[in-house]
Design a protein around this motif. Structure first.
Motif, short mmCIF file in Angstrom:
data_model
loop_
_atom_site.label_atom_id
_atom_site.label_comp_id
_atom_site.label_asym_id
_atom_site.label_seq_id
_atom_site.Cartn_x
_atom_site.Cartn_y
_atom_site.Cartn_z
N GLU A 7 54.11 22.92 94.00
CA GLU A 7 53.69 21.95 92.98
C GLU A 7 54.63 22.05 91.79
O GLU A 7 55.39 23.01 91.67
CB GLU A 7 52.20 22.12 92.63
CG GLU A 7 51.74 23.49 92.23
CD GLU A 7 52.19 23.89 90.85
OE1 GLU A 7 52.26 23.01 89.98
OE2 GLU A 7 52.49 25.08 90.64
N GLY A 8 54.55 21.07 90.91
CA GLY A 8 55.54 20.85 89.86
C GLY A 8 56.05 22.08 89.12
O GLY A 8 57.25 22.37 89.14
N ARG A 191 79.57 24.22 94.38
CA ARG A 191 79.38 25.41 95.23
C ARG A 191 77.93 25.58 95.66
O ARG A 191 77.64 26.17 96.70
CB ARG A 191 79.90 26.65 94.49
CG ARG A 191 81.43 26.66 94.47
CD ARG A 191 81.99 27.85 93.74
NE ARG A 191 82.12 27.61 92.32
CZ ARG A 191 83.13 26.94 91.75
NH1 ARG A 191 84.10 26.43 92.48
NH2 ARG A 191 83.17 26.76 90.46
N GLU A 192 77.00 25.08 94.85
CA GLU A 192 75.58 25.16 95.20
C GLU A 192 74.92 23.87 94.73
O GLU A 192 75.27 23.34 93.67
CB GLU A 192 74.97 26.39 94.50
CG GLU A 192 73.51 26.57 94.82
CD GLU A 192 72.91 27.84 94.20
OE1 GLU A 192 73.65 28.69 93.67
OE2 GLU A 192 71.68 27.95 94.26
N ILE A 193 73.96 23.39 95.51
CA ILE A 193 73.27 22.13 95.17
C ILE A 193 71.77 22.35 95.27
O ILE A 193 71.29 22.95 96.25
CB ILE A 193 73.70 20.99 96.13
CG1 ILE A 193 75.20 20.69 95.96
CG2 ILE A 193 72.86 19.74 95.90
CD1 ILE A 193 75.76 19.67 96.95
N ILE A 194 71.03 21.90 94.26
CA ILE A 194 69.58 21.86 94.38
C ILE A 194 69.15 20.40 94.21
O ILE A 194 69.71 19.67 93.40
CB ILE A 194 68.85 22.78 93.38
CG1 ILE A 194 69.18 22.44 91.93
CG2 ILE A 194 69.19 24.24 93.64
CD1 ILE A 194 68.44 23.30 90.92
N LEU A 195 68.19 19.98 95.00
CA LEU A 195 67.71 18.60 94.95
C LEU A 195 66.20 18.63 94.77
O LEU A 195 65.51 19.35 95.51
CB LEU A 195 68.11 17.85 96.21
CG LEU A 195 67.74 16.36 96.28
CD1 LEU A 195 68.79 15.57 97.07
CD2 LEU A 195 66.35 16.11 96.86
N LEU A 196 65.71 17.87 93.80
CA LEU A 196 64.27 17.82 93.56
C LEU A 196 63.74 16.45 93.92
O LEU A 196 64.38 15.43 93.62
CB LEU A 196 63.97 18.10 92.09
CG LEU A 196 64.23 19.56 91.74
CD1 LEU A 196 65.50 19.71 90.97
CD2 LEU A 196 63.05 20.13 90.98
N ALA A 197 62.57 16.42 94.55
CA ALA A 197 61.94 15.13 94.85
C ALA A 197 60.43 15.29 94.79
O ALA A 197 59.88 16.29 95.26
CB ALA A 197 62.35 14.64 96.23
N SER A 198 59.79 14.31 94.19
CA SER A 198 58.33 14.33 94.14
C SER A 198 57.79 12.93 94.37
O SER A 198 58.46 11.93 94.07
CB SER A 198 57.84 14.87 92.79
OG SER A 198 58.33 14.07 91.75
N GLY A 199 56.61 12.87 94.94
CA GLY A 199 55.94 11.59 95.14
C GLY A 199 56.21 10.98 96.50
O GLY A 199 57.27 11.19 97.11
N ALA A 200 55.23 10.20 96.96
CA ALA A 200 55.30 9.61 98.30
C ALA A 200 56.45 8.62 98.42
O ALA A 200 56.97 8.39 99.53
CB ALA A 200 53.97 8.92 98.62
N GLY A 201 56.88 8.05 97.30
CA GLY A 201 57.98 7.09 97.33
C GLY A 201 59.28 7.71 97.84
O GLY A 201 60.18 6.99 98.27
N ASP A 234 57.55 18.29 96.33
CA ASP A 234 56.10 18.41 96.28
C ASP A 234 55.54 17.92 97.63
O ASP A 234 56.29 17.42 98.48
CB ASP A 234 55.51 17.68 95.06
CG ASP A 234 55.54 16.16 95.18
OD1 ASP A 234 56.03 15.63 96.20
OD2 ASP A 234 55.09 15.51 94.22
N ALA A 235 54.24 18.11 97.82
CA ALA A 235 53.66 17.82 99.14
C ALA A 235 53.85 16.37 99.53
O ALA A 235 54.12 16.05 100.70
CB ALA A 235 52.18 18.19 99.13
N ALA A 236 53.76 15.46 98.55
CA ALA A 236 53.90 14.03 98.87
C ALA A 236 55.31 13.71 99.33
O ALA A 236 55.52 12.99 100.32
CB ALA A 236 53.50 13.18 97.67
N ALA A 237 56.31 14.26 98.65
CA ALA A 237 57.71 13.99 99.04
C ALA A 237 58.02 14.62 100.39
O ALA A 237 58.90 14.15 101.12
CB ALA A 237 58.66 14.53 97.97
N ALA A 238 57.29 15.71 100.73
CA ALA A 238 57.54 16.40 102.01
C ALA A 238 56.71 15.81 103.14
O ALA A 238 56.83 16.27 104.29
CB ALA A 238 57.21 17.89 101.85
N SER A 239 55.89 14.79 102.84
CA SER A 239 54.88 14.36 103.81
C SER A 239 55.47 13.70 105.05
O SER A 239 54.79 13.61 106.08
CB SER A 239 53.86 13.42 103.15
OG SER A 239 54.54 12.27 102.67
#
Ligand code: GLP
Length: 259
Positions: A7-8, A191-201, A234-239
């Motif tokens: 979660e966030g 050299r390193e990448i982090i990607l954040l995503a949240s929400g069902a969209g 988050d759970a929605a983005a991973a759904s």
């Protein structure tokens, strides 16, 4: 590719740990900065750690990902203004330590070349933070962008202009039609990448990124070739991910949280 699902605040804290690790090893790091809502909690967490004296960006440098073309300098929605307000002004970067592509440059093509050269001259980017568009774009690399593309002038996809109209009082016609963006090839050199995503969209774009065919039609799938990428979802983005991938991510999340 490592995947963390949580979660966030938990995600923001784990993502901020990547900055802390790098800055502890060497305070003269080069960070790739992204606008958009996805990184905001990470920026809040980093600002809190700087306020608490746990972290310092005073010797670090930053390069933003992209910029609109056609907005007057100082317009509140230029990415330069947005990143200053949301992150740069809240931490302790030295004056001039953060650079973005200049969307008012008389010659945008020359500016794009100069931008890539400036990143190379700084020694390349140590850690790039990314969001992802609903159509799978990274920075403003829209579907069809070549995986070896460099910083350049691009046209925004209608979907992206519609998505970003919320920052222009809902008026899609006020959203610029063109931009300068780091290329996918430029981003992959971090050299390193982090990607954040949240929400069902974001669920479709994330499912494509992790388990879909690697194709320029989903620009973020280029990240599959990078050796050091972590997704914070988050759970929605991973759904949209398969049960196997989500189970493995849960185990990775527990391990990361236990550290
Ligand atoms: C914009 C930016 C991208 C960003 C994307 C997602 O178009 N150019 O860098 O990743 O939007 O934005 P958000 O995080 O607000 O969903």
């Amino acid at each position: 590719m490592k995947i963390i699902i949580g979660e966030g605040q938990q995600l923001a804290s784990l993502a901020a740990d990547h900055y802390a690790r790098l800055l502890t090893e060497n305070p003269q790091r080069v960070f790739g900065l992204a606008t958009g809502s996805s990184p905001l909690r990470v920026y809040d967490e980093l600002a809190a750690r700087v306020d608490a004296g746990e972290l310092s960006f005073s010797q670090a440098r930053g390069f933003t990902l992209d910029e609109y073309l056609g907005l007057p300098a100082g317009h509140p929605e230029t990415y330069r203004r947005v990143i200053d307000a949301e992150f740069v002004s809240r931490v302790d970067f030295a004056p001039g330590a953060v650079r973005g592509p200049d969307g008012t440059a008389a010659d945008p093509d020359a500016e794009a070349r100069a931008y890539d050269a400036a990143i190379a001259e700084a020694g390349g980017i140590d850690l790039q933070i990314l969001g992802i568009g609903t159509n799978g774009h990274i920075a403003f690399n829209e579907p069809g962008a070549a995986f070896d593309s460099r910083t350049r002038r691009e046209e925004l996809a209608p979907q992206t202009r519609a998505d970003n109209a919320r920052f222009f009082d809902g008026d899609v016609d006020a959203v610029p039609t063109h931009c300068l963006t780091q290329g996918i090839g430029t981003i992959l050199e971090a050299r390193e990448i982090i990607l954040l995503a949240s929400g069902a969209g974001k669920a479709d774009a994330i499912a494509q990124l992790v388990e879909g065919e690697v194709t320029t039609l989903w620009p973020a799938t280029a990240l599959r070739s990078h050796p050091n990428v972590t997704l914070f979802l988050d759970a929605a983005a991973a759904s949209g991910l398969s049960a196997e991938v989500r189970d493995a991510a849960r185990a990775a999340t527990l391990a990361a949280t236990a550290r």
